[in-house]
Design an enzyme around this catalytic site. Structure first.
Site, PDB file in Angstrom:
ATOM      1  N   GLU A 126     -29.779  -7.126  35.630  1.00 49.38           N
ATOM      2  CA  GLU A 126     -31.235  -7.464  36.167  1.00 49.38           C
ATOM      3  C   GLU A 126     -32.266  -6.278  36.415  1.00 49.38           C
ATOM      4  O   GLU A 126     -31.282  -5.331  36.827  1.00 49.38           O
ATOM      5  CB  GLU A 126     -31.123  -7.865  37.708  1.00 49.38           C
ATOM      6  CG  GLU A 126     -33.024  -8.395  38.112  1.00 49.38           C
ATOM      7  CD  GLU A 126     -32.932  -9.500  39.461  1.00 49.38           C
ATOM      8  OE1 GLU A 126     -31.673  -9.516  39.371  1.00 49.38           O
ATOM      9  OE2 GLU A 126     -34.017  -9.635  39.576  1.00 49.38           O
ATOM     10  N   MET A 268     -26.182  -7.455  43.554  1.00 49.47           N
ATOM     11  CA  MET A 268     -26.354  -8.364  42.742  1.00 49.47           C
ATOM     12  C   MET A 268     -25.779  -9.441  42.520  1.00 49.47           C
ATOM     13  O   MET A 268     -24.999  -9.036  42.567  1.00 49.47           O
ATOM     14  CB  MET A 268     -26.647  -7.023  41.458  1.00 49.47           C
ATOM     15  CG  MET A 268     -26.864  -8.341  40.025  1.00 49.47           C
ATOM     16  SD  MET A 268     -28.642  -8.586  40.349  1.00 49.47           S
ATOM     17  CE  MET A 268     -28.851 -10.088  39.849  1.00 49.47           C
ATOM     18  N   GLU A 269     -26.872 -10.479  42.860  1.00 50.91           N
ATOM     19  CA  GLU A 269     -26.603 -11.989  43.196  1.00 50.91           C
ATOM     20  C   GLU A 269     -25.855 -12.810  42.051  1.00 50.91           C
ATOM     21  O   GLU A 269     -26.236 -13.655  42.009  1.00 50.91           O
ATOM     22  CB  GLU A 269     -27.675 -12.412  43.274  1.00 50.91           C
ATOM     23  CG  GLU A 269     -28.713 -13.156  42.299  1.00 50.91           C
ATOM     24  CD  GLU A 269     -30.238 -11.481  42.645  1.00 50.91           C
ATOM     25  OE1 GLU A 269     -29.804 -11.185  42.487  1.00 50.91           O
ATOM     26  OE2 GLU A 269     -30.972 -12.094  41.454  1.00 50.91           O
ATOM     27  N   ASN A 270     -25.332 -11.679  41.152  1.00 49.36           N
ATOM     28  CA  ASN A 270     -24.661 -12.206  39.759  1.00 49.36           C
ATOM     29  C   ASN A 270     -24.094 -13.892  40.514  1.00 49.36           C
ATOM     30  O   ASN A 270     -23.724 -14.214  40.878  1.00 49.36           O
ATOM     31  CB  ASN A 270     -23.630 -11.973  38.974  1.00 49.36           C
ATOM     32  CG  ASN A 270     -24.343 -10.210  38.762  1.00 49.36           C
ATOM     33  OD1 ASN A 270     -25.532  -9.935  38.384  1.00 49.36           O
ATOM     34  ND2 ASN A 270     -23.599  -8.963  39.484  1.00 49.36           N
ATOM     35  N   HIS A 302     -28.538 -12.477  51.845  1.00 47.49           N
ATOM     36  CA  HIS A 302     -29.404 -11.904  50.701  1.00 47.49           C
ATOM     37  C   HIS A 302     -28.693 -13.000  49.726  1.00 47.49           C
ATOM     38  O   HIS A 302     -29.534 -13.532  48.809  1.00 47.49           O
ATOM     39  CB  HIS A 302     -29.585 -10.421  50.722  1.00 47.49           C
ATOM     40  CG  HIS A 302     -31.197 -10.666  49.808  1.00 47.49           C
ATOM     41  ND1 HIS A 302     -31.798 -10.869  50.592  1.00 47.49           N
ATOM     42  CD2 HIS A 302     -31.235 -10.423  48.431  1.00 47.49           C
ATOM     43  CE1 HIS A 302     -33.201 -10.802  49.278  1.00 47.49           C
ATOM     44  NE2 HIS A 302     -32.323 -10.562  48.461  1.00 47.49           N
ATOM     45  N   GLU A 303     -27.754 -11.885  48.818  1.00 43.59           N
ATOM     46  CA  GLU A 303     -27.002 -12.754  47.812  1.00 43.59           C
ATOM     47  C   GLU A 303     -26.712 -14.218  47.967  1.00 43.59           C
ATOM     48  O   GLU A 303     -26.733 -14.740  46.590  1.00 43.59           O
ATOM     49  CB  GLU A 303     -26.028 -11.167  47.026  1.00 43.59           C
ATOM     50  CG  GLU A 303     -26.459  -9.743  47.246  1.00 43.59           C
ATOM     51  CD  GLU A 303     -27.535  -9.796  46.785  1.00 43.59           C
ATOM     52  OE1 GLU A 303     -27.938  -9.921  45.839  1.00 43.59           O
ATOM     53  OE2 GLU A 303     -28.861  -8.575  47.531  1.00 43.59           O
ATOM     54  N   HIS A 306     -28.997 -16.625  47.050  1.00 43.68           N
ATOM     55  CA  HIS A 306     -30.187 -15.847  45.798  1.00 43.68           C
ATOM     56  C   HIS A 306     -29.369 -18.185  44.972  1.00 43.68           C
ATOM     57  O   HIS A 306     -30.362 -17.818  44.098  1.00 43.68           O
ATOM     58  CB  HIS A 306     -29.620 -15.172  45.025  1.00 43.68           C
ATOM     59  CG  HIS A 306     -30.394 -13.817  45.611  1.00 43.68           C
ATOM     60  ND1 HIS A 306     -32.448 -14.482  45.419  1.00 43.68           N
ATOM     61  CD2 HIS A 306     -30.652 -12.716  45.675  1.00 43.68           C
ATOM     62  CE1 HIS A 306     -32.846 -13.230  45.047  1.00 43.68           C
ATOM     63  NE2 HIS A 306     -32.304 -11.998  45.307  1.00 43.68           N
ATOM     64  N   GLU A 325     -37.006 -13.305  45.411  1.00 45.86           N
ATOM     65  CA  GLU A 325     -37.397 -12.379  46.833  1.00 45.86           C
ATOM     66  C   GLU A 325     -37.715 -12.405  47.779  1.00 45.86           C
ATOM     67  O   GLU A 325     -37.111 -11.977  48.623  1.00 45.86           O
ATOM     68  CB  GLU A 325     -37.369 -11.191  45.721  1.00 45.86           C
ATOM     69  CG  GLU A 325     -36.433 -10.313  44.213  1.00 45.86           C
ATOM     70  CD  GLU A 325     -35.357 -10.592  44.720  1.00 45.86           C
ATOM     71  OE1 GLU A 325     -34.480 -10.641  46.037  1.00 45.86           O
ATOM     72  OE2 GLU A 325     -34.661 -10.336  43.629  1.00 45.86           O
TER      73      GLU A 325
HETATM   74  N1  B3K Z   1     -31.735  -8.488  42.814  1.00 47.07           N
HETATM   75  C1  B3K Z   1     -31.080  -7.585  42.941  1.00 47.07           C
HETATM   76  C2  B3K Z   1     -32.362  -6.584  42.486  1.00 47.07           C
HETATM   77  C3  B3K Z   1     -32.146  -5.880  41.088  1.00 47.07           C
HETATM   78  C4  B3K Z   1     -32.787  -4.807  40.791  1.00 47.07           C
HETATM   79  C5  B3K Z   1     -32.733  -3.977  39.168  1.00 47.07           C
HETATM   80  N2  B3K Z   1     -33.490  -3.312  39.614  1.00 47.07           N
HETATM   81  C6  B3K Z   1     -30.579  -8.226  44.397  1.00 47.07           C
HETATM   82  C7  B3K Z   1     -31.527  -8.238  44.922  1.00 47.07           C
HETATM   83  O1  B3K Z   1     -32.729  -8.365  45.353  1.00 47.07           O
HETATM   84  O2  B3K Z   1     -31.286  -9.492  45.997  1.00 47.07           O
HETATM   85 ZN    ZN Z   2     -32.635 -10.325  46.149  1.00 52.15          ZN
END
Ligand code: B3K
Ligand code: ZN
Length: 880
Positions: A126, A268-270, A302-303, A306, A325
């Site tokens: 992302e 990061m929420e992969n 938070h993750e 998501h 977000e």
């Molecule tokens: N979604 C990611 C942030 C990615 C930032 C890329 N520059 C983490 C978060 O907001 O959960």
């Molecule tokens: Zn986020």
């Protein structure tokens, strides 16, 4: 941007759907120490109406090895490749494309795409990192099924992870092995992840309420295995909470988290393979502060959240970023509020929004929570999109109530599960589920700037009538000159001068109902009349900080004392104390400027006396209330920031409070410093918090220095250690050098603890700190390649040390600009964050303005300069 180069601007209004459907993607990674070969096979179907067009794929920094269409290698002329894309001319309506590229993760210093952290490899996609891994339509509305095969040396890379389930694995000879992962959920490329290396893990399980058994794992480098327990507990609490509060369950059998020291942001929420900055995973009482624990729980939550708000329903395009977000921050705020203290969390979030988002919204990077244009999307992961975005969701929650909001959430998932949608889709679901019109509310998505709400009141004793007039106005911003009225929910209560809540009845209502009301302001000006008001009331305004606005009301000082002591609303109580302190500091700043003697403030002293003898309020809430407003926040209230005056006046206020209330501070400190061994209960956290706020005041006096020294020696936890060390270092108290050395010796091999050691030193107030910054940039534990280190030394100095960064020689500016320039070619994302420290430049005096401007121009004229930094400094300079 350099002269002669027109920056590429992406606009929201230009959105067009991608004309191909990608039904499946099979990826194969052959991982070698230096080079990784990526083979991608995708099945495509033309979605457009007319004639079949070309296939346009994004790709950057890729070495193309081969392209095949439907099994046939393509010749030059049948495709075009340039620095950003691969275009296949004349494909069939349904076709299958195979590309092969080589990439070099070890050379990837931008930490975007596939890169190395120590001995292991990992990804960050992302927003647009997938294009650095393979050719693909790298946009969130192109979703597909992923099958990923990872093949590598077994010894060097025993762990091979990707999204979804591991479905097959085997030996490929020559000491190599392979694992195949299959993700049953279609997803956009930004949620792809892979991790390969020698990692170890802790494991636990969670059974969802419908009976799914989920294996939970946290992967870390071996030396960190003993610091994962808290994060695992937080993950389990997150899963439980999302079921209970939102009715949302996890949807796979495995959930992996990987921690790395080298990460551009928090986490990061992969899908099913979250990757985290180790700062938000690793904790042990002797290495992490109570605040660190709270952040870990918040970011893990938070993750995890998501998975539904972001992954199951994702964004159509990056302009919609706040869709996932803002909503997910709102959810993590609620999670923390339910787990910890709601009052304290609210105060912390308000402080954060006001000190960091309000200035952003008034500066050269001002943008609506749903921006209309950008040059570099990574610059738009902002306080505005996240925190103001969450505030907008919170207003929606306030207006609809918990039940109505949850109804809206259910309809949102019913309509959009598995799709990539827009903020308008979210608002429509909320409106339709509740049968309300949210059109005017929707303006919060398109209008930037912080609205100001002016309040006028009048009490008519003879009629028992209290009139409240609300007027809103949003000042023009860098990006928008015309502003519309917004829909502003405005919480209000009325207190008697003795502090009792008055039952509220608006003119026209049959009877009084409740003591707290939500007024809805949706015109420029509105008037509300309360009747049956028995005495001139003290108004309790903007309860719970019900909207992200600046409130102007001329409170009498005695009214603030009443609110601070008696209001039932935690935000208003806190705010009343902040306003008392703010007035005292601002008056003394004026005195300082005019060469008059600064004076202690009797009202503030009385207020602190009351706080220090308050035995009923949660100590954590008292601690927040006794923290003086920061120099950054106060500066933001001024037309021209008075760096030195504010610093002098704030220090004076702190010291005089400490002097006149020394015994009270000592009594509370000594009571809380009871010698009991560390424990992590909420009550203990709260006590430590209040104790250390007291220490912060006392450290101006010999009795406090003595206690700080003792606390530093005796502490069995990082919260107390850091508080004591900060008190000593920031006052340059006797023994502070030895304490710093001792700390450094003990923690030299723990990078996260060393970050604290760096931050403590670079935030030490004073013009000479810049010299320490220069020394620390040469410290063996510092590295320009590591974002946490850059943030701890340079970021903290630039953002958290006003008298250091703004030293009148300009040395702070030059130092920070030097680092931006050195970092730009290596890691533009982090360089751009640091460069944004100059965003407020034109709010300072003439001399500082020109010094900052010179540094901005120096950065802008660098060649080459990244689009990331180019956009930030370009906007800042255009703002002239
Ligand atoms: N979604 C990611 C942030 C990615 C930032 C890329 N520059 C983490 C978060 O907001 O959960
Ligand atoms: Zn986020």
């Amino acid at each position: 941007m350099k002269e002669g180069l027109t920056p590429k601007i992406v606009r929201r209004e230009d959105y067009t759907p991608y004309p191909w459907q990608i039904t499946d993607l099979r990826l194969r990674f052959e991982i070698d120490h230096r080079i990784t070969t990526v083979t991608a096979e995708m099945d495509l179907a033309w979605l457009g109406d007319g004639e079949v067009g070309a296939i346009r794929l994004d790709g950057q920094c890729l070495e193309l090895v081969g392209v095949e269409l439907d099994g046939r290698p393509l010749r030059a002329g049948e495709y075009t490749v340039d620095a950003d894309s691969l275009v296949i001319h004349e494909p069939a309506r349904e076709c299958s494309l195979r590309t092969q590229v080589r990439i070099r993760p070890q050379e990837n210093t931008a930490l975007e795409g596939l890169y190395a952290s120590g001995e292991f490899l990992l990804t960050q996609c992302e927003a647009e990192g997938f294009r650095k891994i393979t050719y693909f339509p790298d946009r969130p509305d192109v979703m597909t099924n992923y099958e990923v095969t990872l093949e590598a040396d077994r010894d060097r890379y025993p762990v091979l992870l990707s999204n979804g389930n591991a479905v097959e694995s085997g030996d490929s000879g020559d000491g190599r092995h392979w694992v195949r992962w299959c993700d049953p959920f279609r997803k956009p490329a930004y949620l792809f992840a892979l991790v390969a290396g020698r990692l170890e893990h802790v494991e636990d399980r969670f059974t969802t309420r419908s009976g799914r058994e989920v294996t939970l794992r946290i992967y870390v480098e071996p030396q960190n295995l003993d610091k994962c327990a808290y994060a695992m507990g937080a993950l389990i609490r997150s899963m439980q909470w999302d079921e209970e509060r939102f009715g949302l369950e996890y949807d796979l059998d495995i959930y992996n988290i990987v921690a790395t020291d080298d990460f551009n942001m928090g986490a990061m929420e992969n899908k099913s393979l979250n990757i985290f900055n180790s700062k938000y995973v690793l904790a042990r009482p002797d290495t992490a502060t109570d605040m660190d624990y709270q952040s870990i729980e918040g970011v893990i939550g938070h993750e995890y959240f998501h998975n539904w708000t972001g992954n199951r329903v994702t964004c159509r395009d990056w302009f919609q970023l706040t869709l996932k977000e803002g909503l997910t921050v709102f959810r993590d705020q609620e999670f923390t509020s339910d787990m910890q203290s709601r009052a304290v969390k609210r105060i912390q979030d308000v402080r954060d929004l006001r000190t960091r988002q309000f200035p952003e919204d008034a500066g050269p990077m001002s943008h609506p929570i749903r921006p209309d244009r950008y040059q570099e999307i990574n610059n738009f992961y902002t306080m505005t999109v996240y925190q103001k975005g969450a505030a907008v969701i919170r207003m929606c929650h306030t207006l609809l109530g918990e039940e109505g909001f949850q109804k809206g959430m259910r309809l949102y998932f019913e309509r959009h599960d598995g799709a990539a949608v827009t903020c308008d889709d979210f608002i429509a679901a909320m409106a339709d589920a509740n049968g309300v019109d949210l059109d005017r509310f929707g303006r919060w998505y398109s209008q930037s700037g912080t609205p100001e709400v002016r309040v006028r009141t009048e009490y008519r004793a003879d009629e028992g009538r209290y009139i409240v007039e609300l007027e809103q106005q949003t000042p023009p911003t860098h990006d928008q000159s015309e502003k519309q009225p917004l829909l502003i929910p405005f919480g209000i209560g009325l207190l008697t001068p003795e502090g009792a809540e008055i039952p509220l009845r608006l003119d026209g209502e049959e009877a009084a109902a409740g003591t707290s009301r939500l007024l809805v302001l949706d015109e420029r000006e509105q008037r509300f009349e309360f009747v049956d008001v028995p005495c001139r009331p003290v108004p309790s305004l903007l309860r719970d900080f019900s909207a992200p606005v600046k409130l102007t009301y001329d409170y009498a000082p005695e009214d603030l004392e009443v609110l601070m002591r008696h209001d039932t609303d935690a935000f208003v109580r806190w705010e009343a104390a902040q306003l008392l302190a703010q007035r005292a500091i601002m008056n003394n700043r004026q005195a300082f400027r005019e060469g008059r003697e600064m004076q202690p403030d009797a009202g503030l002293e009385r207020a602190f006396q009351a706080l220090l003898s308050d035995r009923t309020t949660d100590p954590a809430q008292l601690a927040e209330t006794m923290r003086l407003p920061g120099e950054d926040y106060l500066g933001d209230l001024m037309a021209e920031v008075d760096v030195d005056g504010l610093h002098a006046a704030r220090n004076f206020t702190r010291t005089t409070l400490a002097r006149s209330l020394e015994n009270e501070f000592l009594r509370v400190y000594d009571l809380l410093d009871d010698g009991a061994a560390y424990n992590d209960s909420g009550a203990s956290v709260a006590r430590r918090s209040l104790k250390n706020v007291c220490l912060g005041y006392l450290a101006d006096l010999p009795s406090g220095v003595e206690r700080a020294q003792r606390q530093f020696r005796a502490s069995d936890n990082m919260t107390d250690t850091v508080a004591a060390l900060r008190a000593l270092v920031h006052r340059k108290a006797p023994g502070h050098r030895e304490a710093l050395e001792q700390f450094e010796k003990r923690w030299a091999s723990d990078p996260l603890v060393m970050d604290k050691w760096f931050v403590l030193q670079v935030t030490c107030p004073g013009a000479d700190t810049v010299e320490r910054v220069a020394e620390l940039l040469d410290h063996p534990a510092f590295s320009l390649s590591n974002p946490n280190k850059v943030r701890s030394v340079v970021g903290a100095f630039a953002m958290l040390n006003p008298t250091g960064f703004h030293a009148d020689s300009g040395a702070g500016y030059a130092q920070v600009a030097d680092v931006v320039l050195q970092l730009d070619s290596r890691n533009p994302q982090v360089a751009a964050r640091i460069a944004s420290a100059f965003n407020g430049w034109k709010r300072y005096d003439e001399s500082r303005r020109s010094l900052m401007r010179a540094q901005l121009e120096r950065i802008r004229s660098a060649s080459p300069l990244s689009a990331d930094v180019g956009e930030i400094v370009g906007n800042a300079l255009d703002d002239a």
